[in-house]
Design a protein around this motif. Sequence first.
Motif, short mmCIF file in Angstrom:
data_model
loop_
_atom_site.label_atom_id
_atom_site.label_comp_id
_atom_site.label_asym_id
_atom_site.label_seq_id
_atom_site.Cartn_x
_atom_site.Cartn_y
_atom_site.Cartn_z
N ALA A 134 0.87 -1.18 0.00
CA ALA A 134 0.00 0.00 0.00
C ALA A 134 0.90 1.22 0.00
O ALA A 134 1.88 1.28 0.74
CB ALA A 134 -0.90 0.01 1.23
N TYR A 135 0.57 2.21 -0.80
CA TYR A 135 1.39 3.42 -0.85
C TYR A 135 0.94 4.46 0.16
O TYR A 135 1.66 5.41 0.44
CB TYR A 135 1.35 4.01 -2.25
CG TYR A 135 2.40 3.45 -3.18
CD1 TYR A 135 3.47 4.24 -3.59
CD2 TYR A 135 2.33 2.15 -3.64
CE1 TYR A 135 4.44 3.73 -4.44
CE2 TYR A 135 3.29 1.63 -4.49
CZ TYR A 135 4.34 2.43 -4.89
OH TYR A 135 5.29 1.91 -5.73
N GLY A 136 -0.26 4.32 0.70
CA GLY A 136 -0.75 5.30 1.65
C GLY A 136 -2.14 4.96 2.13
O GLY A 136 -2.70 3.91 1.81
N ARG A 137 -2.69 5.86 2.91
CA ARG A 137 -4.02 5.66 3.51
C ARG A 137 -5.08 5.38 2.45
O ARG A 137 -5.98 4.55 2.65
CB ARG A 137 -4.39 6.90 4.32
CG ARG A 137 -5.80 6.87 4.90
CD ARG A 137 -6.08 8.11 5.74
NE ARG A 137 -5.72 9.33 5.04
CZ ARG A 137 -6.47 9.94 4.13
NH1 ARG A 137 -7.65 9.41 3.77
NH2 ARG A 137 -6.06 11.05 3.54
N GLU A 138 -4.97 6.08 1.31
CA GLU A 138 -5.98 5.89 0.26
C GLU A 138 -5.98 4.46 -0.29
O GLU A 138 -7.03 3.96 -0.73
CB GLU A 138 -5.75 6.89 -0.86
CG GLU A 138 -6.05 8.33 -0.46
CD GLU A 138 -5.80 9.31 -1.58
OE1 GLU A 138 -6.77 9.84 -2.14
OE2 GLU A 138 -4.61 9.51 -1.93
N SER A 139 -4.82 3.81 -0.26
CA SER A 139 -4.77 2.41 -0.70
C SER A 139 -5.71 1.56 0.13
O SER A 139 -6.45 0.72 -0.40
CB SER A 139 -3.34 1.87 -0.55
OG SER A 139 -2.41 2.65 -1.23
N LEU A 140 -5.67 1.77 1.44
CA LEU A 140 -6.48 0.98 2.35
C LEU A 140 -7.95 1.37 2.27
O LEU A 140 -8.84 0.51 2.32
CB LEU A 140 -5.97 1.16 3.79
CG LEU A 140 -4.50 0.81 4.03
CD1 LEU A 140 -4.12 1.11 5.47
CD2 LEU A 140 -4.22 -0.65 3.71
N GLU A 141 -8.21 2.63 2.16
CA GLU A 141 -9.60 3.11 2.15
C GLU A 141 -10.36 2.69 0.90
O GLU A 141 -11.55 2.38 0.95
CB GLU A 141 -9.64 4.62 2.29
CG GLU A 141 -9.23 5.12 3.68
CD GLU A 141 -9.37 6.61 3.82
OE1 GLU A 141 -9.67 7.30 2.79
OE2 GLU A 141 -9.18 7.12 4.94
#
Length: 271
Positions: A216-223
């Motif tokens: 995941a590159y950041g929070r948006e990846s998870l969301e």
Amino acid sequence: MSDIKVHVLHTGSVIIDEALPYHRPEDRPFAWTGLFRSKKHLVEAPVSVYLIEHPEGLVLLDTGWHTDNREHQIKNLRHQYFVNKAVLPEGQAVHEQLAKMGISPRDLDFVMLSHLHCDHADGLRHVKDAKRIMVSDLEYKAASRDHIRYLSHEWSGVTLDTFSFSESKIGAFGYSYDMFGDGRIQFVLAKGHSAGLAATVIRNNDEYIVLSSDVAYGRESLEHLWEPGVVINRQDAIYSLQWLVHMSKQEGCKGIISNHDPEIKPGIITI
């Protein structure tokens, strides 16, 4: 148990097309290259490495950019320069930051590579005097065959050892490598972005953090469940990301730390 300290260090940044870290369903094929796309799609993301203080040793995870990128970036990054542009201010290379902490490469018990892509392995030559340098055998085999995704000169002159994942029922594929045999630092097979990509689970008692690398590159990846644009197997990348989301929702999780997340600031995480 004794605490484990994780130092988050930003070794400069990388300028990339936004489709490289976040593959959206509407993205056209190869949007991540930035070809025929305007500069408004470019983003700058940190390039992180981690210094881990474990009771059994001092571990550096990933190495960031080499200082060659300050003067001879195209020569160093070669064909990959057109997709990944390095930004490395003075004092931010891995060995420079370690020196500020009073640490020389010889003090490192291990340098571990999550994978061998350029923004993770380029700084290897700066820490080649570490006691041991390791990457998964799956990743090393892939890098030995693939001269498009990997730049082998980045580990030229470096003694690079390999480790093997063992069946463990950990992760999306059920394979991991227990670094010290105590369950506290587990390198978990999280393939998809690359063949031998490892996420790192650092656990102490009932709490843990996950250093996700490029799962995941950041929070948006998870969301949004946006896997990276660059993958060798998109379904595997999705499985790895789904596992990471699952880990993020467990009671003991104290954080998912992604290598290129601009929301993650340099500092110390104690667990």
